[in-house]
Design a protein around this motif. Structure first.
Motif, mmCIF file in Angstrom:
data_model
loop_
_atom_site.group_PDB
_atom_site.id
_atom_site.type_symbol
_atom_site.label_atom_id
_atom_site.label_comp_id
_atom_site.label_asym_id
_atom_site.label_seq_id
_atom_site.Cartn_x
_atom_site.Cartn_y
_atom_site.Cartn_z
ATOM 1 N N TRP A 53 0.846 -1.198 0.000
ATOM 2 C CA TRP A 53 0.000 0.000 0.000
ATOM 3 C C TRP A 53 0.880 1.246 0.000
ATOM 4 O O TRP A 53 1.982 1.233 0.540
ATOM 5 C CB TRP A 53 -0.888 0.031 1.244
ATOM 6 N N THR A 54 0.365 2.322 -0.557
ATOM 7 C CA THR A 54 1.026 3.621 -0.406
ATOM 8 C C THR A 54 0.817 4.084 1.028
ATOM 9 O O THR A 54 -0.087 3.586 1.716
ATOM 10 C CB THR A 54 0.423 4.667 -1.370
ATOM 11 N N PRO A 55 1.612 5.037 1.516
ATOM 12 C CA PRO A 55 1.422 5.522 2.884
ATOM 13 C C PRO A 55 0.006 6.056 3.148
ATOM 14 O O PRO A 55 -0.536 5.880 4.238
ATOM 15 C CB PRO A 55 2.458 6.637 3.022
ATOM 16 N N ALA A 56 -0.615 6.669 2.153
ATOM 17 C CA ALA A 56 -1.975 7.186 2.327
ATOM 18 C C ALA A 56 -3.010 6.062 2.319
ATOM 19 O O ALA A 56 -4.140 6.254 2.762
ATOM 20 C CB ALA A 56 -2.302 8.198 1.230
ATOM 21 N N GLY A 57 -2.640 4.912 1.788
ATOM 22 C CA GLY A 57 -3.547 3.776 1.766
ATOM 23 C C GLY A 57 -4.595 3.817 0.681
ATOM 24 O O GLY A 57 -5.509 2.998 0.666
ATOM 25 N N ASP A 58 -4.485 4.744 -0.263
ATOM 26 C CA ASP A 58 -5.498 4.838 -1.312
ATOM 27 C C ASP A 58 -5.009 4.299 -2.657
ATOM 28 O O ASP A 58 -5.683 4.434 -3.665
ATOM 29 C CB ASP A 58 -5.973 6.283 -1.464
ATOM 30 N N ALA A 59 -3.841 3.684 -2.657
ATOM 31 C CA ALA A 59 -3.270 3.099 -3.873
ATOM 32 C C ALA A 59 -2.268 2.037 -3.449
ATOM 33 O O ALA A 59 -1.964 1.896 -2.268
ATOM 34 C CB ALA A 59 -2.587 4.181 -4.711
ATOM 35 N N PHE A 60 -1.762 1.282 -4.425
ATOM 36 C CA PHE A 60 -0.745 0.287 -4.105
ATOM 37 C C PHE A 60 0.420 0.417 -5.062
ATOM 38 O O PHE A 60 0.289 0.913 -6.175
ATOM 39 C CB PHE A 60 -1.309 -1.135 -4.089
ATOM 40 N N ILE A 61 1.582 -0.010 -4.573
ATOM 41 C CA ILE A 61 2.831 0.114 -5.314
ATOM 42 C C ILE A 61 3.313 -1.281 -5.699
ATOM 43 O O ILE A 61 3.410 -2.158 -4.841
ATOM 44 C CB ILE A 61 3.919 0.772 -4.445
ATOM 45 N N ILE A 62 3.613 -1.469 -6.970
ATOM 46 C CA ILE A 62 4.243 -2.699 -7.434
ATOM 47 C C ILE A 62 5.722 -2.372 -7.580
ATOM 48 O O ILE A 62 6.097 -1.478 -8.344
ATOM 49 C CB ILE A 62 3.649 -3.173 -8.764
ATOM 50 N N GLY A 63 6.554 -3.064 -6.825
ATOM 51 C CA GLY A 63 7.993 -2.791 -6.818
ATOM 52 C C GLY A 63 8.665 -3.148 -8.122
ATOM 53 O O GLY A 63 8.042 -3.668 -9.057
ATOM 54 N N SER A 64 9.954 -2.909 -8.194
ATOM 55 C CA SER A 64 10.698 -3.074 -9.441
ATOM 56 C C SER A 64 11.101 -4.514 -9.732
ATOM 57 O O SER A 64 11.559 -4.819 -10.829
ATOM 58 C CB SER A 64 11.948 -2.193 -9.419
ATOM 59 N N ASP A 65 10.926 -5.421 -8.777
ATOM 60 C CA ASP A 65 11.333 -6.818 -8.974
ATOM 61 C C ASP A 65 10.207 -7.623 -9.621
ATOM 62 O O ASP A 65 9.513 -8.409 -8.976
ATOM 63 C CB ASP A 65 11.750 -7.433 -7.641
ATOM 64 N N LEU A 66 10.017 -7.406 -10.924
ATOM 65 C CA LEU A 66 8.939 -8.094 -11.638
ATOM 66 C C LEU A 66 9.177 -9.592 -11.732
ATOM 67 O O LEU A 66 8.218 -10.371 -11.780
ATOM 68 C CB LEU A 66 8.746 -7.498 -13.034
ATOM 69 N N ASN A 67 10.446 -10.005 -11.752
ATOM 70 C CA ASN A 67 10.725 -11.448 -11.789
ATOM 71 C C ASN A 67 10.153 -12.135 -10.551
ATOM 72 O O ASN A 67 9.554 -13.205 -10.641
ATOM 73 C CB ASN A 67 12.228 -11.704 -11.888
ATOM 74 N N ARG A 68 10.351 -11.532 -9.402
ATOM 75 C CA ARG A 68 9.819 -12.111 -8.162
ATOM 76 C C ARG A 68 8.290 -12.045 -8.147
ATOM 77 O O ARG A 68 7.631 -12.993 -7.729
ATOM 78 C CB ARG A 68 10.399 -11.363 -6.961
ATOM 79 N N LEU A 69 7.725 -10.941 -8.628
ATOM 80 C CA LEU A 69 6.266 -10.831 -8.707
ATOM 81 C C LEU A 69 5.712 -11.960 -9.571
ATOM 82 O O LEU A 69 4.759 -12.642 -9.181
ATOM 83 C CB LEU A 69 5.866 -9.474 -9.293
#
Length: 108
Positions: A53-69
């Protein structure tokens, strides 16, 4: 923590109403789709460096490690393991990328 979860649930409920059809939902118009529930579970259950989650909690962040995702996270929650398939579903449910960076994805 509870406040941001509440805001995200409200945001997801809006997306459900906009994109889901009552005819293919067992619980009627207000039942969340399988995708929305799995997405919520994934954001809450996956390691923060993969998706959070973003700090505000109104969105989410997909990190840069797409291989792991793709190799670890997506197969736990969905029948596919492709980032591009996730993006396609996010777009279908009216989630939009709200940042310009190419190595981190923030969706709301």
């Amino acid at each position: 923590n509870n406040a941001h979860i509440g805001r995200m649930i409200m945001s997801m409920e809006t997306k459900i109403k906009d994109a889901s059809s009552p005819s293919n939902q067992e619980g009627g118009a207000n039942a969340p789709s399988g995708f929305i529930l799995k997405l919520f579970q994934m954001v809450n259950g996956a390691p923060d460096e993969v998706i959070s989650w973003t700090p505000a909690g109104d969105a989410f962040i997909i990190g840069s490690d797409l291989n792991r995702l793709e190799s670890e996270t997506l197969p736990q929650y969905f029948r596919h393991n492709r980032f591009q398939s996730l993006v396609r579903q996010l777009n279908f449910y009216s989630f939009r990328k709200i940042n310009r960076e190419r190595n981190v994805w923030i969706y709301k």
